[in-house]
Scaffold this active site. Structure first.
Site, PDB file in Angstrom:
ATOM      1  N   GLY A   1       6.393 -24.592   2.204  1.00  0.00           N
ATOM      2  CA  GLY A   1       5.562 -23.709   2.900  1.00  0.00           C
ATOM      3  C   GLY A   1       4.245 -23.044   2.187  1.00  0.00           C
ATOM      4  O   GLY A   1       3.618 -23.523   1.395  1.00  0.00           O
TER       5      GLY A   1
ATOM      6  N   TYR B   1      14.227  -8.701  10.618  1.00  0.00           N
ATOM      7  CA  TYR B   1      13.119  -9.404   9.941  1.00  0.00           C
ATOM      8  C   TYR B   1      11.964  -8.390   9.907  1.00  0.00           C
ATOM      9  O   TYR B   1      11.174  -8.387   8.900  1.00  0.00           O
ATOM     10  CB  TYR B   1      12.686 -10.710  10.621  1.00  0.00           C
TER      11      TYR B   1
ATOM     12  N   THR C   1       7.267 -17.041  -6.013  1.00  0.00           N
ATOM     13  CA  THR C   1       8.617 -17.101  -5.735  1.00  0.00           C
ATOM     14  C   THR C   1       8.636 -17.968  -4.389  1.00  0.00           C
ATOM     15  O   THR C   1       7.541 -17.973  -3.351  1.00  0.00           O
ATOM     16  CB  THR C   1       9.395 -15.872  -5.179  1.00  0.00           C
ATOM     17  N   GLY C   2       9.676 -18.870  -4.096  1.00  0.00           N
ATOM     18  CA  GLY C   2       9.671 -19.677  -2.821  1.00  0.00           C
ATOM     19  C   GLY C   2       8.519 -20.765  -2.808  1.00  0.00           C
ATOM     20  O   GLY C   2       7.970 -21.017  -1.911  1.00  0.00           O
ATOM     21  N   ALA C   3       8.424 -21.181  -4.329  1.00  0.00           N
ATOM     22  CA  ALA C   3       7.199 -22.026  -4.484  1.00  0.00           C
ATOM     23  C   ALA C   3       7.613 -23.421  -3.906  1.00  0.00           C
ATOM     24  O   ALA C   3       6.542 -24.514  -4.034  1.00  0.00           O
ATOM     25  CB  ALA C   3       6.879 -21.832  -5.912  1.00  0.00           C
ATOM     26  N   ASN C   4       8.712 -23.930  -3.531  1.00  0.00           N
ATOM     27  CA  ASN C   4       8.935 -25.373  -3.218  1.00  0.00           C
ATOM     28  C   ASN C   4       8.484 -25.921  -1.928  1.00  0.00           C
ATOM     29  O   ASN C   4       8.574 -26.953  -1.740  1.00  0.00           O
ATOM     30  CB  ASN C   4      10.571 -25.585  -3.270  1.00  0.00           C
TER      31      ASN C   4
END
Length: 303
Positions: free
Chosen positions: A19, A169, A14-17
């Site tokens: 960073g 956070y 996930t969040g692979a686009n």
């Protein structure tokens, strides 16, 4: 770390686009895994696929749209992945937001808790059947050194009584770590052939700091955080090393926690066992958080 290509193993990040997620996807692709890039933006996801293909021309890559701010999207993405693949070997729960002003997800959860933790809890639960269909499934939960300062407010997880962006956070990243540990305990209790691992990137320039600075202080905050990253942070490529090792190393055991091997786990060229904060060892809090997560997300585990 092993060559995964002979085994046709499938991984979802996930969040692979961008960073850590992009570099982790690249690392898995280099080792021959079929990598499904879970991204909110299809355009940015396709850009990441093109970027990886430039470095690994023969990589088997897929794009999966998922918006972690909407549990309906999490369920839809899980259903779509299960239609594509009968088994899932590796799940890397990586995507997240950092130190943002208080806002709510579509489902009414504080966004850092909802996106960083609860959506990944729900995604793992939805995908549990195809994970268990693999011969040796692995779930990697991405934590943070900030988890060391985190506290789980079981009676105020959404920060309704008191909210601080750093506090929220830290709570979300500690929740990821507690989830990894609780999943590992349940795996051991039922002697399942699954591995639950946590990893953190140290202080890595992932773009989260820059976006946090912009959201809180506008252009001045963005410039300040960009400068701090350039001076003190390691690259996202190095920050992804513990994630890649957690996802692929056959010697990593259930319940492990990995981080960089350098000074105070802030930087490093290799991964090593990370120091668990005492709050991550609280079995009661982990169990209660698991129960609450099942109730508020509407999805539970069969373990």
């Amino acid at each position: 770390m092993p060559d995964l290509s002979p085994h046709n193993r499938v991984a979802l990040v996930t969040g692979a686009n961008g960073g850590l997620g992009r570099w982790c996807s690249l690392g898995l692709a280099r080792r021959g895994s079929v990598v499904v890039l879970g991204c909110r933006s299809l355009q940015r996801g396709q850009e990441a696929i093109d970027w990886i293909h430039q470095r690994v021309p023969g990589a088997e890559l897929e794009l999966l749209q998922i918006d972690l701010a909407r549990l309906s999207s999490v369920r839809a993405a899980a259903d779509e992945l299960m239609e594509r693949h009968p088994t899932l070997d590796t799940l890397v729960n990586n995507a997240g937001v950092m130190m943002l002003p208080r806002a709510m997800t579509e489902d009414g959860f504080e966004q850092q808790f909802g996106i960083n933790y609860l959506a990944h809890y729900a995604l793992t639960a939805h995908l549990f059947p195809v994970l268990m269909a693999s011969d040796s499934p692995r779930v990697v939960s991405v934590a943070s050194l900030v988890a060391n300062q985190g506290r789980i407010e079981l009676d105020d997880l959404q920060g309704l009584t008191r909210y601080g962006r750093s506090r929220a956070y830290a709570q979300s990243k500690l929740a990821n770590l507690l989830f990894a540990r609780e999943l590992a305990r349940r795996i051991d209790a039922q002697k399942l052939p699954m591995t639950s691992v946590a990893a953190h990137p140290g202080f890595a320039n992932t773009g989260l700091q820059r976006r946090s600075g912009r959201a809180n202080l506008g252009r001045i905050g963005e410039i300040a955080m960009t400068g701090a990253n350039l001076l003190f942070a390691q690259t996202a490529e190095r920050g992804a090393i513990p994630l890649i090792q957690a996802a692929t190393d056959p010697l990593v055991t259930n319940g492990s926690y990995l981080g960089p091997n350098g000074f105070k786990e802030l930087w490093g060229r290799q991964a090593r066992p990370a120091q668990l904060p005492k709050t991550a060892l609280d079995v009661h809090v982990a169990s209660e958080l698991w129960k609450i997560s099942a109730a508020i997300s509407g999805v539970g585990f069969p373990i």
